[in-house]
Scaffold this motif. Structure first.
Motif, PDB file in Angstrom:
ATOM      1  N   ASN A 229       0.816  -1.229   0.000  1.00 56.31           N
ATOM      2  CA  ASN A 229       0.000   0.000   0.000  1.00 56.31           C
ATOM      3  C   ASN A 229       0.843   1.270   0.000  1.00 56.31           C
ATOM      4  O   ASN A 229       0.593   2.188   0.767  1.00 56.31           O
ATOM      5  CB  ASN A 229      -0.944   0.022   1.212  1.00 56.31           C
ATOM      6  CG  ASN A 229      -2.301  -0.554   0.876  1.00 56.31           C
ATOM      7  OD1 ASN A 229      -2.573  -0.894  -0.271  1.00 56.31           O
ATOM      8  ND2 ASN A 229      -3.138  -0.683   1.868  1.00 56.31           N
ATOM      9  N   GLN A 230       1.883   1.303  -0.829  1.00 59.12           N
ATOM     10  CA  GLN A 230       2.775   2.459  -0.952  1.00 59.12           C
ATOM     11  C   GLN A 230       3.511   2.799   0.349  1.00 59.12           C
ATOM     12  O   GLN A 230       3.977   3.923   0.533  1.00 59.12           O
ATOM     13  CB  GLN A 230       2.034   3.720  -1.434  1.00 59.12           C
ATOM     14  CG  GLN A 230       1.820   3.790  -2.938  1.00 59.12           C
ATOM     15  CD  GLN A 230       0.693   2.879  -3.392  1.00 59.12           C
ATOM     16  OE1 GLN A 230      -0.391   2.915  -2.838  1.00 59.12           O
ATOM     17  NE2 GLN A 230       0.959   2.071  -4.391  1.00 59.12           N
TER      18      GLN A 230
ATOM     19  N   GLU B 117       6.709   1.370   2.842  1.00 62.95           N
ATOM     20  CA  GLU B 117       7.799   0.412   3.025  1.00 62.95           C
ATOM     21  C   GLU B 117       8.054   0.250   4.513  1.00 62.95           C
ATOM     22  O   GLU B 117       8.295   1.213   5.227  1.00 62.95           O
ATOM     23  CB  GLU B 117       9.073   0.903   2.338  1.00 62.95           C
ATOM     24  CG  GLU B 117      10.208  -0.078   2.501  1.00 62.95           C
ATOM     25  CD  GLU B 117      11.467   0.330   1.759  1.00 62.95           C
ATOM     26  OE1 GLU B 117      12.409  -0.463   1.750  1.00 62.95           O
ATOM     27  OE2 GLU B 117      11.517   1.441   1.198  1.00 62.95           O
TER      28      GLU B 117
ATOM     29  N   ARG C 293       6.420   6.116   3.884  1.00 60.00           N
ATOM     30  CA  ARG C 293       5.536   6.204   2.715  1.00 60.00           C
ATOM     31  C   ARG C 293       6.383   6.366   1.474  1.00 60.00           C
ATOM     32  O   ARG C 293       7.346   7.100   1.472  1.00 60.00           O
ATOM     33  CB  ARG C 293       4.571   7.392   2.876  1.00 60.00           C
ATOM     34  CG  ARG C 293       3.492   7.389   1.802  1.00 60.00           C
ATOM     35  CD  ARG C 293       2.286   8.221   2.203  1.00 60.00           C
ATOM     36  NE  ARG C 293       1.484   7.600   3.242  1.00 60.00           N
ATOM     37  CZ  ARG C 293       0.621   6.608   3.045  1.00 60.00           C
ATOM     38  NH1 ARG C 293       0.469   6.089   1.856  1.00 60.00           N
ATOM     39  NH2 ARG C 293      -0.080   6.130   4.049  1.00 60.00           N
ATOM     40  N   ARG C 294       6.021   5.628   0.415  1.00 56.92           N
ATOM     41  CA  ARG C 294       6.811   5.671  -0.835  1.00 56.92           C
ATOM     42  C   ARG C 294       6.180   6.599  -1.844  1.00 56.92           C
ATOM     43  O   ARG C 294       5.043   6.888  -1.816  1.00 56.92           O
ATOM     44  CB  ARG C 294       6.896   4.278  -1.430  1.00 56.92           C
ATOM     45  CG  ARG C 294       7.577   3.330  -0.454  1.00 56.92           C
ATOM     46  CD  ARG C 294       7.870   2.027  -1.069  1.00 56.92           C
ATOM     47  NE  ARG C 294       9.171   2.168  -1.711  1.00 56.92           N
ATOM     48  CZ  ARG C 294       9.595   1.435  -2.713  1.00 56.92           C
ATOM     49  NH1 ARG C 294       8.857   0.530  -3.216  1.00 56.92           N
ATOM     50  NH2 ARG C 294      10.777   1.612  -3.213  1.00 56.92           N
TER      51      ARG C 294
END
Length: 67
Positions: A44-45, A47, A66-67
């Motif tokens: 879910n975006q 890591e 968050r990516r």
């Protein structure tokens, strides 16, 4: 060594509801005289990076980004 890699995988995936083994990378490392599992989950975006003590199954590190 007491914690099998399959158990470490389950411990990590349990902390990220909905994630699967396809989202996971894990490897056993020997560092500073003891074994630990290092890895990450990308789901879910986000890591998630972690280290798990291979003797106890305790999380040594856990971070989310968050990516």
């Amino acid at each position: 060594m007491q914690v099998a890699q399959e158990e470490a995988v389950k411990l990590a995936l349990d902390r990220v509801p909905g994630s699967t083994e396809q989202d996971l990378r894990i490897e056993l490392e020997y560092d500073d005289g003891y074994y630990k599992y290092e890895g990450d989950i990308i789901y879910n975006q986000i890591e998630y990076e972690f280290e798990i003590d291979a003797n106890t199954g305790a999380f040594l590190e856990w971070s989310e980004e968050r990516r």
